[in-house]
Design an enzyme around this catalytic site. Structure first.
Site, short mmCIF file in Angstrom:
data_model
loop_
_atom_site.label_atom_id
_atom_site.label_comp_id
_atom_site.label_asym_id
_atom_site.label_seq_id
_atom_site.Cartn_x
_atom_site.Cartn_y
_atom_site.Cartn_z
N CYS A 120 -18.83 -41.28 31.15
CA CYS A 120 -18.45 -43.09 31.63
C CYS A 120 -17.56 -42.67 32.80
O CYS A 120 -18.15 -43.76 33.55
CB CYS A 120 -17.23 -43.92 30.28
SG CYS A 120 -17.70 -43.84 28.52
N HIS A 165 -22.86 -48.46 24.31
CA HIS A 165 -23.38 -47.87 24.82
C HIS A 165 -24.33 -46.20 24.88
O HIS A 165 -23.79 -45.55 24.11
CB HIS A 165 -22.72 -47.05 26.95
CG HIS A 165 -22.04 -48.16 26.87
ND1 HIS A 165 -20.61 -48.08 27.55
CD2 HIS A 165 -22.72 -48.98 27.67
CE1 HIS A 165 -20.67 -49.10 28.42
NE2 HIS A 165 -22.19 -49.52 28.94
N1 ARG Z 1 -13.82 -50.04 28.15
C1 ARG Z 1 -15.57 -50.25 28.55
C2 ARG Z 1 -16.00 -50.52 28.54
O1 ARG Z 1 -16.53 -51.29 27.12
C3 ARG Z 1 -16.04 -48.59 29.25
C4 ARG Z 1 -16.97 -48.38 29.38
C5 ARG Z 1 -17.59 -47.03 28.52
N2 ARG Z 1 -18.37 -46.62 29.87
C6 ARG Z 1 -19.76 -46.23 29.45
N3 ARG Z 1 -20.47 -45.25 30.32
N4 ARG Z 1 -20.10 -45.78 27.78
O2 ARG Z 1 -16.90 -51.24 29.16
#
Ligand code: ARG
Length: 265
Positions: A256, A162
């Site tokens: 996150c 991300h």
């Molecule tokens: N386990 C989640 C995923 O892989 C973690 C998300 C983390 N969120 C973020 N905004 N980077 O989707």
């Protein structure tokens, strides 16, 4: 200026599946520790004078704690998330409903996008990541709906899946980022747009140090990101270290867990 954040208590948090390289379902995660660490993050925001609203967690959605992915809210308009993996699919409508019930104007996205995980809003532009989760066509969709210029950036390292794992806004005009997470072209764009950016080291990135939240004065950042903290202090930011090691087992950090609600009435 106090900010308004939406958060989701990790009452059902676990590492049940693997959709990014940080996740190891066989290793498990301690939910009580996760909740305690998350409470620390929430108090840190409240102590800084920010307002925190809560969305009810849903049993069976272990990643719902990562509120950043739930939507993108700019000028009181809510661009809904459409998740790349079916395991998280139900989170999009749940977050959108939260906003609709409170009178926000909402838009159900046609294209795959993971909210503020891949969209970071500055004063004049929105930076948008693509490569692992958010479809580049969603960048266009968000631009049309929100009426803000969207700059597409390509992510190339699966650990930084991300945009918010590789870059954060220091304020409305400047950012901190880890260059190696981006394609050569996107790195050139970032250099051109942000000549004064904070450049993070591999060590900072590897503890999700770039997954930080700044209000322009205070920066809430993973406690292990030591180089980054030093550089931020050198630039006269107030550093607020938080410990979120349990949530990192799912690939998440402070940002996150935090969805910023911008410009509501
Ligand atoms: N386990 C989640 C995923 O892989 C973690 C998300 C983390 N969120 C973020 N905004 N980077 O989707």
């Amino acid at each position: 200026m106090p900010k308004h954040f939406l958060m989701c208590r990790p009452d059902y948090f676990t590492v049940a599946y693997k959709i990014n390289p940080w996740m190891h379902p066989e290793a498990g995660a301690d939910r009580d520790v996760a909740v305690r660490q998350w409470e620390g993050l929430k108090s840190a925001y409240e102590e800084l004078g920010h307002r925190v609203s809560l969305i009810d967690p849903i049993d069976g959605l272990p990643d719902m704690v990562f509120a950043a992915n739930g939507a993108l809210v700019v000028g009181g308009r809510v661009y809904g998330a459409r998740f790349a993996y079916p395991q998280r699919g139900a989170e999009g409508p749940a977050y959108l409903r939260w906003f609709a019930e409170r009178g926000y104007e909402t838009h159900e996205a046609r294209h795959v996008n993971e909210g503020e995980g891949d969209f970071l809003t500055l004063d004049e532009v929105i930076l948008a990541g693509t490569g692992f989760r958010t479809d580049v066509v969603a960048h266009q969709e968000a631009q049309e709906y929100l009426g803000r210029p969207v700059i597409s950036l390509s992510l190339v390292d699966p650990r930084f899946y991300h945009l918010d794992t590789a870059l954060f806004a220091l304020d409305g005009r400047n950012v901190a980022y880890y260059p190696e997470a981006f394609s050569a072209g996107s790195r050139a764009v970032l250099r051109r747009m942000f000549p004064d950016a904070v450049i993070a080291t591999a060590e900072d990135a590897e503890v999700l140090g770039l997954n930080a939240v700044s209000d322009g004065t205070n920066v809430v950042v993973n406690s292990e990101a030591s180089n980054l903290q030093l550089e931020l202090k050198r630039r006269r930011y107030e550093v607020i270290p938080v410990e979120l090691s349990e949530l990192r087992k799912a690939g998440g950090g402070p940002k996150c867990c935090t969805l910023e609600i911008r410009g509501e009435n």
